[in-house]
Scaffold this motif. Structure first.
Motif, PDB file in Angstrom:
ATOM      1  N   ALA A  95      -9.842  -2.108 -11.997  1.00  0.00           N
ATOM      2  CA  ALA A  95      -8.041  -2.429 -11.833  1.00  0.00           C
ATOM      3  C   ALA A  95      -6.978  -2.877 -12.866  1.00  0.00           C
ATOM      4  CB  ALA A  95      -7.674  -2.521 -10.554  1.00  0.00           C
ATOM      5  N   GLN A  96      -7.754  -3.680 -13.411  1.00  0.00           N
ATOM      6  CA  GLN A  96      -7.543  -5.333 -14.544  1.00  0.00           C
ATOM      7  C   GLN A  96      -7.716  -4.361 -15.681  1.00  0.00           C
ATOM      8  OE1 GLN A  96      -8.546  -5.813 -10.977  1.00  0.00           O
ATOM      9  NE2 GLN A  96      -8.669  -8.140 -10.997  1.00  0.00           N
ATOM     10  N   ARG A  97      -9.011  -3.773 -16.210  1.00  0.00           N
ATOM     11  CA  ARG A  97      -9.557  -2.972 -16.848  1.00  0.00           C
ATOM     12  C   ARG A  97      -8.650  -2.139 -17.574  1.00  0.00           C
ATOM     13  NH1 ARG A  97     -15.844  -3.637 -17.707  1.00  0.00           N
ATOM     14  NH2 ARG A  97     -16.084  -5.408 -16.587  1.00  0.00           N
ATOM     15  N   LEU A  98      -8.062  -0.970 -16.495  1.00  0.00           N
ATOM     16  CA  LEU A  98      -7.804  -0.509 -16.084  1.00  0.00           C
ATOM     17  C   LEU A  98      -5.432  -0.298 -16.812  1.00  0.00           C
ATOM     18  CD1 LEU A  98      -9.321   1.984 -14.750  1.00  0.00           C
ATOM     19  CD2 LEU A  98      -8.880   2.018 -16.895  1.00  0.00           C
ATOM     20  N   GLY A  99      -5.869  -1.696 -17.004  1.00  0.00           N
ATOM     21  CA  GLY A  99      -4.116  -2.241 -16.797  1.00  0.00           C
ATOM     22  C   GLY A  99      -3.150  -2.075 -15.930  1.00  0.00           C
ATOM     23  N   CYS A 100      -4.195  -2.218 -14.845  1.00  0.00           N
ATOM     24  CA  CYS A 100      -3.148  -2.027 -13.419  1.00  0.00           C
ATOM     25  C   CYS A 100      -2.467  -3.335 -13.721  1.00  0.00           C
ATOM     26  CB  CYS A 100      -3.325  -1.732 -12.070  1.00  0.00           C
ATOM     27  SG  CYS A 100      -3.922  -0.407 -12.393  1.00  0.00           S
ATOM     28  N   THR A 101      -0.968  -3.491 -12.982  1.00  0.00           N
ATOM     29  CA  THR A 101      -0.118  -4.800 -12.674  1.00  0.00           C
ATOM     30  C   THR A 101      -0.671  -5.544 -10.946  1.00  0.00           C
ATOM     31  OG1 THR A 101       2.045  -4.883 -13.271  1.00  0.00           O
ATOM     32  CG2 THR A 101       1.748  -5.617 -12.088  1.00  0.00           C
ATOM     33  N   LEU A 102      -0.608  -6.605 -10.937  1.00  0.00           N
ATOM     34  CA  LEU A 102      -1.023  -6.914 -10.150  1.00  0.00           C
ATOM     35  C   LEU A 102       0.199  -7.735  -8.833  1.00  0.00           C
ATOM     36  CD1 LEU A 102      -4.618  -8.894 -10.614  1.00  0.00           C
ATOM     37  CD2 LEU A 102      -4.187  -6.908  -9.784  1.00  0.00           C
ATOM     38  N   THR A 103      -0.489  -8.205  -7.281  1.00  0.00           N
ATOM     39  CA  THR A 103       1.143  -8.920  -7.153  1.00  0.00           C
ATOM     40  C   THR A 103       0.900  -9.957  -7.128  1.00  0.00           C
ATOM     41  OG1 THR A 103      -0.386  -8.734  -4.906  1.00  0.00           O
ATOM     42  CG2 THR A 103       1.105  -6.950  -5.487  1.00  0.00           C
ATOM     43  N   ARG A 104       1.782 -11.161  -6.697  1.00  0.00           N
ATOM     44  CA  ARG A 104       0.966 -12.456  -6.320  1.00  0.00           C
ATOM     45  C   ARG A 104       0.693 -12.654  -6.459  1.00  0.00           C
ATOM     46  NH1 ARG A 104       6.567 -16.015  -5.558  1.00  0.00           N
ATOM     47  NH2 ARG A 104       5.117 -17.642  -6.018  1.00  0.00           N
ATOM     48  N   ARG A 105       0.054 -12.128  -4.768  1.00  0.00           N
ATOM     49  CA  ARG A 105      -1.328 -13.041  -3.829  1.00  0.00           C
ATOM     50  C   ARG A 105      -2.470 -11.916  -4.250  1.00  0.00           C
ATOM     51  NH1 ARG A 105      -4.318  -9.670  -0.068  1.00  0.00           N
ATOM     52  NH2 ARG A 105      -4.620 -11.221   1.952  1.00  0.00           N
ATOM     53  N   GLY A 106      -2.308 -10.960  -5.670  1.00  0.00           N
ATOM     54  CA  GLY A 106      -4.013 -10.153  -6.382  1.00  0.00           C
ATOM     55  C   GLY A 106      -3.953  -8.568  -6.416  1.00  0.00           C
ATOM     56  N   ASP A 107      -3.232  -8.858  -5.139  1.00  0.00           N
ATOM     57  CA  ASP A 107      -3.984  -7.106  -4.861  1.00  0.00           C
ATOM     58  C   ASP A 107      -3.090  -5.989  -5.638  1.00  0.00           C
ATOM     59  OD1 ASP A 107      -4.665  -7.773  -2.313  1.00  0.00           O
ATOM     60  OD2 ASP A 107      -2.121  -7.958  -1.593  1.00  0.00           O
ATOM     61  N   VAL A 108      -3.246  -4.927  -6.045  1.00  0.00           N
ATOM     62  CA  VAL A 108      -2.936  -4.012  -6.652  1.00  0.00           C
ATOM     63  C   VAL A 108      -1.797  -3.754  -6.897  1.00  0.00           C
ATOM     64  CG1 VAL A 108      -3.287  -2.279  -7.931  1.00  0.00           C
ATOM     65  CG2 VAL A 108      -5.359  -3.464  -7.973  1.00  0.00           C
ATOM     66  N   GLN A 109      -0.556  -3.693  -7.148  1.00  0.00           N
ATOM     67  CA  GLN A 109       0.633  -3.134  -6.767  1.00  0.00           C
ATOM     68  C   GLN A 109       0.472  -1.569  -7.401  1.00  0.00           C
ATOM     69  OE1 GLN A 109       3.956  -5.231  -6.837  1.00  0.00           O
ATOM     70  NE2 GLN A 109       4.118  -3.277  -5.656  1.00  0.00           N
ATOM     71  N   THR A 110       0.942  -0.280  -5.793  1.00  0.00           N
ATOM     72  CA  THR A 110       0.892   0.242  -5.452  1.00  0.00           C
ATOM     73  C   THR A 110       2.523   0.925  -5.154  1.00  0.00           C
ATOM     74  OG1 THR A 110      -0.107   0.300  -3.943  1.00  0.00           O
ATOM     75  CG2 THR A 110      -1.405   0.522  -5.736  1.00  0.00           C
ATOM     76  N   GLY A 111       2.239   2.328  -5.490  1.00  0.00           N
ATOM     77  CA  GLY A 111       3.357   2.940  -5.019  1.00  0.00           C
ATOM     78  C   GLY A 111       3.254   3.878  -3.740  1.00  0.00           C
ATOM     79  N   ARG A 112       4.357   4.848  -3.603  1.00  0.00           N
ATOM     80  CA  ARG A 112       4.267   6.140  -2.737  1.00  0.00           C
ATOM     81  C   ARG A 112       3.150   7.233  -2.845  1.00  0.00           C
ATOM     82  NH1 ARG A 112       8.882   9.875  -2.644  1.00  0.00           N
ATOM     83  NH2 ARG A 112       7.886  10.535  -0.696  1.00  0.00           N
ATOM     84  N   TYR A 113       2.435   6.719  -1.876  1.00  0.00           N
ATOM     85  CA  TYR A 113       0.784   7.792  -2.095  1.00  0.00           C
ATOM     86  C   TYR A 113       0.324   7.151  -3.240  1.00  0.00           C
ATOM     87  CZ  TYR A 113       3.962  11.528  -0.299  1.00  0.00           C
ATOM     88  OH  TYR A 113       4.715  12.018   0.634  1.00  0.00           O
ATOM     89  N   GLU A 114       0.131   5.705  -2.949  1.00  0.00           N
ATOM     90  CA  GLU A 114      -1.363   5.254  -3.857  1.00  0.00           C
ATOM     91  C   GLU A 114      -1.376   5.061  -5.025  1.00  0.00           C
ATOM     92  OE1 GLU A 114      -1.885   3.051  -1.418  1.00  0.00           O
ATOM     93  OE2 GLU A 114      -1.081   4.636  -0.444  1.00  0.00           O
ATOM     94  N   THR A 115      -0.168   4.925  -6.106  1.00  0.00           N
ATOM     95  CA  THR A 115       0.482   5.516  -7.671  1.00  0.00           C
ATOM     96  C   THR A 115       0.394   4.207  -8.082  1.00  0.00           C
ATOM     97  OG1 THR A 115       2.622   5.965  -7.146  1.00  0.00           O
ATOM     98  CG2 THR A 115       1.438   7.960  -7.340  1.00  0.00           C
ATOM     99  N   THR A 116      -0.070   4.183  -8.822  1.00  0.00           N
ATOM    100  CA  THR A 116      -0.082   2.792 -10.031  1.00  0.00           C
ATOM    101  C   THR A 116       0.428   3.291 -11.749  1.00  0.00           C
ATOM    102  OG1 THR A 116      -2.179   2.939 -11.542  1.00  0.00           O
ATOM    103  CG2 THR A 116      -2.479   2.196  -9.064  1.00  0.00           C
TER     104      THR A 116
END
Length: 301
Positions: free
Chosen positions: A238-259
């Motif tokens: 996820a990080q390699r592909l450029g996803c934003t992480l939350t402060r806790r370290g989870d991947v930040q996702t939106g509705r229906y698990e979009t990034t």
């Protein structure tokens, strides 16, 4: 070219594969076969599957996916991923040799890895009488004398949470608790004991905790242990592909698990704080719904 590649063969990935298979999509499910709950004897809180061994649930899911000829399952680890300029994805898989596969959409359901206590004897009790989730294993140890391993705010919060299941609780911080006076008073008010001595080892018989032995030589009799610890992403894709992480370290996702990466979805423990099997399966289904909708729009255009 697959319609979708799913990385991860846990409840989120398997659930997504089922929905997408029923949508007649061509799906490749890649499973490194290192589930987070490998040490668990059973999963709980999943309607109709309460008490089922995790390996049995995965076996049944794979068996049922066999009815959908568009779904391919491969025991392989995804070691790299990239999004091509045309918006499609390329995944490098390792199953004894590297191979690159491509897809229009990508779903990461790789989960997280727990940081386990580095205390002698913990490996023997992990998954049998040592747990991280009271929602998953608290009922089986209700009204029993329990220990909580952790310190600072995380240890205190878990100890207070466990008052739902037992009132015989001792927080073992394995060193200074790191708690302000108000927090210490809160523990006392709720009848929660505190032991700050260094832990020498966990003593057990056949995986069942009997006592916690401190370096002082003193022993604390307990029936089960719940531990508060951090977890981390089990994959860095996820990080390699450029996803934003939350402060806790989870991947930040939106509705229906979009990034924030077009065409990329993340479901399961890697994307949410509520880390339950039933929630992961639901997130996988929601991601599959969104993926099929996007594919349909593209096909109709």
């Amino acid at each position: 070219m697959y319609d979708v590649i799913i990385v991860g063969g846990g409840p989120a990935g398997l659930s997504a594969a089922l929905i997408l298979g029923r949508c007649r999509r061509r799906v490749l499910l890649c499973d490194a076969r290192r589930p987070r709950n490998a040490a668990s004897r059973h999963l709980n809180g999943f309607l109709t599957r309460d008490g089922t061994p995790p390996a049995e649930m995965r076996r049944l899911a794979r068996e049922q996916l066999g009815a959908y000829d568009g779904v391919e399952i491969r025991n392989a680890e995804a070691t790299d991923a990239r999004r091509r300029p045309d918006g499609d994805f390329e995944i490098t898989l390792d199953s004894g040799g590297s191979r690159v596969e491509a897809s229009r959409k990508l779903l990461l359901a790789t989960g997280v890895v727990d940081a386990l206590p580095e205390v002698e004897g913990f490996a023997e009790i992990y998954g049998r009488s040592a747990f991280h989730c009271p929602y998953c294993d608290g009922w089986e140890h209700r009204n029993q004398p329990l220990a909580i391993h952790g310190h600072s705010e995380a240890g205190k919060a878990l100890a207070l949470e466990l008052t739902v299941w037992s009132r015989d609780l001792v927080l073992c911080t394995d060193g200074p608790a790191g708690l302000p006076p108000d927090d210490l008073d809160q523990l006392t008010r709720n009848g929660i004991g505190l032991r700050e001595e260094r832990i020498a080892r966990f003593e057990a018989r056949d995986g069942e905790l009997e006592c916690i032995r401190f370096e002082t030589g003193e022993a604390l009799s307990r029936r089960a242990l719940f531990f508060a610890s951090d977890d981390r992403q089990s994959s860095d894709l996820a990080q390699r592909l450029g996803c934003t992480l939350t402060r806790r370290g989870d991947v930040q996702t939106g509705r229906y698990e979009t990034t924030d990466v077009p065409g990329l979805y993340v479901a399961g423990d890697a994307s949410r704080r509520v880390q339950l099997t039933v929630v992961a399966a639901a997130e996988g289904a929601m991601a599959a719904f969104a993926i099929n909708t996007e594919l349909l729009k593209e096909d109709l255009r």
